[in-house]
Design an enzyme around this catalytic site. Structure first.
Site, PDB file in Angstrom:
ATOM      1  N   ARG A  32      67.180 -20.935  54.702  1.00  0.00           N
ATOM      2  CA  ARG A  32      67.999 -20.194  53.750  1.00  0.00           C
ATOM      3  C   ARG A  32      69.105 -21.121  53.271  1.00  0.00           C
ATOM      4  O   ARG A  32      69.626 -21.938  54.045  1.00  0.00           O
ATOM      5  CB  ARG A  32      68.604 -18.942  54.389  1.00  0.00           C
ATOM      6  CG  ARG A  32      67.621 -17.795  54.618  1.00  0.00           C
ATOM      7  CD  ARG A  32      67.158 -17.192  53.308  1.00  0.00           C
ATOM      8  NE  ARG A  32      66.339 -15.994  53.490  1.00  0.00           N
ATOM      9  CZ  ARG A  32      65.028 -15.994  53.574  1.00  0.00           C
ATOM     10  NH1 ARG A  32      64.371 -17.154  53.530  1.00  0.00           N
ATOM     11  NH2 ARG A  32      64.339 -14.853  53.697  1.00  0.00           N
ATOM     12  N   GLU A  84      71.274 -18.452  44.504  1.00  0.00           N
ATOM     13  CA  GLU A  84      69.986 -18.498  43.812  1.00  0.00           C
ATOM     14  C   GLU A  84      69.978 -17.478  42.678  1.00  0.00           C
ATOM     15  O   GLU A  84      70.312 -16.318  42.914  1.00  0.00           O
ATOM     16  CB  GLU A  84      68.848 -18.219  44.795  1.00  0.00           C
ATOM     17  CG  GLU A  84      68.731 -19.291  45.873  1.00  0.00           C
ATOM     18  CD  GLU A  84      67.577 -19.064  46.853  1.00  0.00           C
ATOM     19  OE1 GLU A  84      66.856 -18.042  46.722  1.00  0.00           O
ATOM     20  OE2 GLU A  84      67.409 -19.892  47.762  1.00  0.00           O
ATOM     21  N   HIS A  95      62.669 -21.581  45.752  1.00  0.00           N
ATOM     22  CA  HIS A  95      62.375 -20.651  46.841  1.00  0.00           C
ATOM     23  C   HIS A  95      60.921 -20.151  46.756  1.00  0.00           C
ATOM     24  O   HIS A  95      60.666 -18.943  46.738  1.00  0.00           O
ATOM     25  CB  HIS A  95      63.352 -19.469  46.822  1.00  0.00           C
ATOM     26  CG  HIS A  95      63.526 -18.838  48.176  1.00  0.00           C
ATOM     27  ND1 HIS A  95      64.696 -18.226  48.565  1.00  0.00           N
ATOM     28  CD2 HIS A  95      62.680 -18.708  49.229  1.00  0.00           C
ATOM     29  CE1 HIS A  95      64.568 -17.746  49.793  1.00  0.00           C
ATOM     30  NE2 HIS A  95      63.357 -18.039  50.216  1.00  0.00           N
TER      31      HIS A  95
END
Length: 324
Positions: free
Chosen positions: A228, A257, A276
């Site tokens: 993360r 993000e 991601h």
């Protein structure tokens, strides 16, 4: 009993879930309606990517179990959920093959100087430039859960030395040379040419790697983050890259993000960024549904659930991943 779903299912997945939980009502809420439908759920399966009223959900006392369709649980492990009797299970390790592939794409791209060659290609420049090697390096894996273990297994044939840190060190898998307690992270950083981050995000791992840790790493080492974004202090990472302390970074995740356009990471020549996508897979929804159905059958018959999460830790223990 009402099962509320929030992941991109098709009709065949709904039928599969209904067959695994006969007599239960199945509601496909989607991201558009999950905030309201969650209030009327006994079981929640999926990953809400929009704000949901967790305090209100917990206060109602109806929700019994959350089956996340993701390995990371920062989307649902709020303080209210942690302090509640709600059971939480995760998708830990379900997409470990894909995360391992993404790790290799980032790592080999950096080591073999692909960003440099991509830029040269755009200029029709056919010039040989230096590259690095993966073979015979020392690789450190921070967090040996489902993803970390699979990455180590894939790395094993590459003639590398593999070190790992984890909260659980009782069972060292054959795919790693040394497994150390989590508090030996400084020793791992000092010993490794490549560091791969695989820990979950929680209060203990937020900014786990910052200026001090980057200073402890070998000069010219490489960082890969497939965990993360907030596990890494991004400002400190930029400084370490600009100073040459790190030779490069491969990031499938970022602190914010989407990554803001003004971030220096976009233009650093020694950084590869992917949005991601580490757990993306052609069979992602099929595999998620298989896990959900297996755990539904276990839940409805009183058996131990796979990947039951220790909510204080924020992830399942090795025994819980096996359903022990």
């Amino acid at each position: 009993m009402r099962i509320v779903l929030c992941y991109p299912v098709e009709e065949r997945h709904l039928l599969q879930i209904q067959a695994a939980a006969p007599g239960c009502e199945v509601c496909n809420a989607g991201q558009e309606h999950i905030a309201e439908e969650l209030l009327a759920a006994d079981i929640f399966c999926g990953h809400a990517k929009v704000p949901v009223p967790w305090p209100q959900v917990v206060k109602q006392g109806r929700l019994q179990w959350i089956q996340s369709s993701a390995a990371g649980l920062d989307h649902c492990l709020t303080p209210e959920v942690i302090d509640s009797p709600i059971i939480v299970t995760s998708a830990s390790g379900l997409f470990a093959d894909q995360v391992a592939e993404q790790t290799f794409a980032l790592l080999l791209g950096l080591l073999r100087s692909l960003p440099t060659f991509f830029r040269a290609q755009q200029k029709f420049d056919f010039t040989r430039r230096p590259t690095g090697d993966l073979h015979h390096k020392t690789v450190g894996i921070v967090g040996l859960g489902g993803n970390g273990t699979r990455i180590a297994e894939v790395l094993r044939p590459w003639k590398v030395r593999i070190l790992a840190t984890d909260m659980f060190t009782d069972e060292k898998p054959d795919c790693v040379d040394e497994l150390w307690p989590a508090d030996q992270l400084p020793q791992l950083l000092q010993a490794c040419d490549i560091v791969i981050v695989c820990v979950p995000l929680n209060a203990d791992t937020h900014h786990l790697l910052g200026a001090r840790e980057f200073a402890q790493m070998k000069k010219g080492s490489v960082l890969i983050n497939v965990a993360r974004g907030p596990v890494v202090d991004e400002a400190a990472l930029v400084a370490a890259l600009q100073a040459g302390q790190l030779a490069g970074a491969g990031l499938d995740v970022t602190e914010i993000e989407p990554l803001p356009k003004e971030s220096p990471l976009w233009t650093l020549p020694n950084v590869i960024i992917t949005p991601h996508v580490g757990a993306q897979a052609k069979r992602r929804v099929d595999d998620s549904t298989d896990l959900i159905c297996e755990n539904l059958r276990r839940y409805l018959t009183g058996k131990s659930l796979l990947n039951k999460v220790d909510k204080r830790l924020g992830y399942p223990t090795p025994a819980a991943r096996r359903g022990d």
